[in-house]
Design a protein around this motif. Structure first.
Motif, PDB file in Angstrom:
ATOM      1  N   LEU A   1      42.535  36.997  35.065  1.00 36.73           N
ATOM      2  CA  LEU A   1      42.091  38.373  35.340  1.00 36.73           C
ATOM      3  C   LEU A   1      41.352  38.442  36.691  1.00 36.73           C
ATOM      4  CD1 LEU A   1      41.379  39.837  31.984  1.00 36.73           C
ATOM      5  CD2 LEU A   1      43.460  40.051  33.122  1.00 36.73           C
ATOM      6  N   SER A   2      40.487  37.528  36.740  1.00 39.43           N
ATOM      7  CA  SER A   2      39.424  37.423  37.904  1.00 39.43           C
ATOM      8  C   SER A   2      40.115  37.154  39.350  1.00 39.43           C
ATOM      9  CB  SER A   2      38.247  36.155  37.816  1.00 39.43           C
ATOM     10  OG  SER A   2      38.866  35.149  37.879  1.00 39.43           O
ATOM     11  N   GLN A   3      41.524  36.907  39.250  1.00 44.74           N
ATOM     12  CA  GLN A   3      42.098  36.744  40.762  1.00 44.74           C
ATOM     13  C   GLN A   3      42.218  38.135  41.200  1.00 44.74           C
ATOM     14  OE1 GLN A   3      45.752  33.689  39.702  1.00 44.74           O
ATOM     15  NE2 GLN A   3      45.574  35.270  38.255  1.00 44.74           N
ATOM     16  N   PHE A   4      42.305  39.261  40.512  1.00 45.30           N
ATOM     17  CA  PHE A   4      42.609  40.361  40.989  1.00 45.30           C
ATOM     18  C   PHE A   4      41.310  41.344  41.379  1.00 45.30           C
ATOM     19  CE2 PHE A   4      46.259  39.005  38.522  1.00 45.30           C
ATOM     20  CZ  PHE A   4      47.183  39.056  39.448  1.00 45.30           C
ATOM     21  N   ASP A   5      40.322  40.777  41.499  1.00 48.50           N
ATOM     22  CA  ASP A   5      38.896  41.266  41.763  1.00 48.50           C
ATOM     23  C   ASP A   5      39.182  41.931  43.302  1.00 48.50           C
ATOM     24  OD1 ASP A   5      36.131  41.322  43.201  1.00 48.50           O
ATOM     25  OD2 ASP A   5      35.838  41.340  40.941  1.00 48.50           O
ATOM     26  N   ALA A   6      38.542  43.051  43.401  1.00 44.22           N
ATOM     27  CA  ALA A   6      38.784  43.841  44.638  1.00 44.22           C
ATOM     28  C   ALA A   6      38.215  43.132  45.791  1.00 44.22           C
ATOM     29  CB  ALA A   6      38.055  45.088  44.628  1.00 44.22           C
ATOM     30  N   SER A   7      37.300  42.256  45.665  1.00 47.87           N
ATOM     31  CA  SER A   7      36.802  41.316  46.772  1.00 47.87           C
ATOM     32  C   SER A   7      37.537  40.340  47.280  1.00 47.87           C
ATOM     33  CB  SER A   7      35.456  40.773  46.105  1.00 47.87           C
ATOM     34  OG  SER A   7      35.883  39.771  45.145  1.00 47.87           O
ATOM     35  N   ALA A   8      38.770  40.186  46.759  1.00 49.05           N
ATOM     36  CA  ALA A   8      39.860  38.900  47.036  1.00 49.05           C
ATOM     37  C   ALA A   8      40.631  40.085  47.855  1.00 49.05           C
ATOM     38  CB  ALA A   8      40.245  38.350  46.139  1.00 49.05           C
TER      39      ALA A   8
END
Length: 237
Positions: free
Chosen positions: A43-50
Motif C-alpha cells: 500500500l505504501s507504494q502509492f503514497d503521494a510523495s512518490a
C-alpha cells in the motif's frame, strides 16, 4: 501519464491508440510499483510523495493534462485520488485525473447500472474494490479476477483470458464490463466485444486516455474505433 514502473502495457497501448491522431502526443513518467496487495509495504507504494515528483517532471514538458494511470484508489479509497488530483493541479497548474476516477466517470456517463468488474487481482483486493466502488454507488453486479499479485505478471495475461472474463460478467447480466487494471491488455478487445455482447467494455487504459484527452481539450471522437466511450462526454459534477 504517471505510470507504474513494472507496467508493460499502458505505454504501448496508449501510443497505438493515438497513432494517426493529429496533434496529440502522450508522455510518461514512472515511479516504483511492483505488487498489488493489501499489506503495508504494498500500500505504501502509492503514497503521494512518490507520485507528485513524477507529475512535476511531466509538467516540464508543458503537457495539457496529467493522469495517474493506475487504479490504486479502487482499494485505497476514492478520496485518495481526488486529493492527488488536487495536489497535482496545485503544483503544476494542469487539470488531472486518474484511471479509477476515469472509470467511474465513464460508467456514469454511459448510465451503466450493472457493472461487471474484471481484474487480475487477489481475492482480498477484489473484495476491497467492490466495497470501495459501492461507496460511489457502483456496487459490482458481477466479477471475475485471476488471483495475481505481481504487477509485471498482469501484463502477461493473454487477450483471450481477458475476453473470457468479459464474456463471463456479461453472461451474468452486466451492462458494462470494466477491465480494472492498466497492465491488462484489453483495449483492443473493447470495440469487437461491445458488438458481440451488446455491453460497454471500459478498459482502464483506454478510459484513462478518454478522460485525459478530454481534459486536455482534444477530440475524443477521433478514437471512436476503440469503443463506445469515445462517443460519450464525461459527466462533470
Amino acid at each position: 501519464m504517471i505510470t507504474p514502473s513494472s507496467n508493460s502495457v499502458l505505454e504501448p497501448v496508449t501510443s497505438a491508440m493515438l497513432h494517426g491522431v493529429a496533434d496529440v502526443t502522450a508522455h510518461f513518467s514512472r515511479f516504483r510499483v511492483t505488487e498489488i496487495a493489501l499489506d503495508a509495504a504494498a500500500l505504501s507504494q502509492f503514497d503521494a510523495s512518490a507520485m507528485l515528483p513524477a507529475a512535476d517532471l511531466l509538467a516540464d514538458a508543458k503537457v495539457d493534462a496529467i493522469a495517474w494511470n493506475g487504479t490504486s484508489a479502487s482499494w485505497l479509497g476514492i478520496d485518495r485520488d481526488r486529493s492527488l488530483c488536487e495536489a497535482i493541479t496545485a503544483r503544476t497548474g494542469k487539470p488531472a485525473t486518474t484511471s479509477t476516477l476515469a472509470c467511474i466517470d465513464a460508467a456514469r456517463a454511459l448510465g451503466s447500472k450493472r457493472v461487471g468488474l474484471v481484474s487480475p487481482y487477489t481475492d482480498d483486493v477484489q473484495r476491497r474494490i467492490a466495497d470501495v466502488w459501492a461507496t460511489e454507488g457502483i456496487a459490482p453486479h458481477a466479477e471475475r479476477h485471476l488471483g495475481l499479485r505481481d504487477n509485471f505478471s498482469f501484463g502477461q495475461v493473454t487477450p483471450a483470458a481477458i475476453a473470457d472474463m468479459i464474456r463471463a460478467v456479461a453472461a451474468e447480466g452486466a451492462d458494462a464490463a470494466i477491465v480494472l487494471c492498466t497492465n491488462l491488455d484489453g483495449a483492443a478487445l473493447a470495440a469487437s466485444l461491445e458488438r458481440e455482447l451488446n455491453v460497454a467494455v471500459l478498459d482502464s487504459v483506454a478510459v484513462t486516455l478518454w478522460r485525459t484527452l478530454e481534459l486536455a481539450g482534444g477530440d475524443i471522437a477521433a478514437l471512436a474505433q476503440w469503443g463506445r466511450i469515445f462517443q460519450t462526454s464525461a459527466i462533470i459534477k
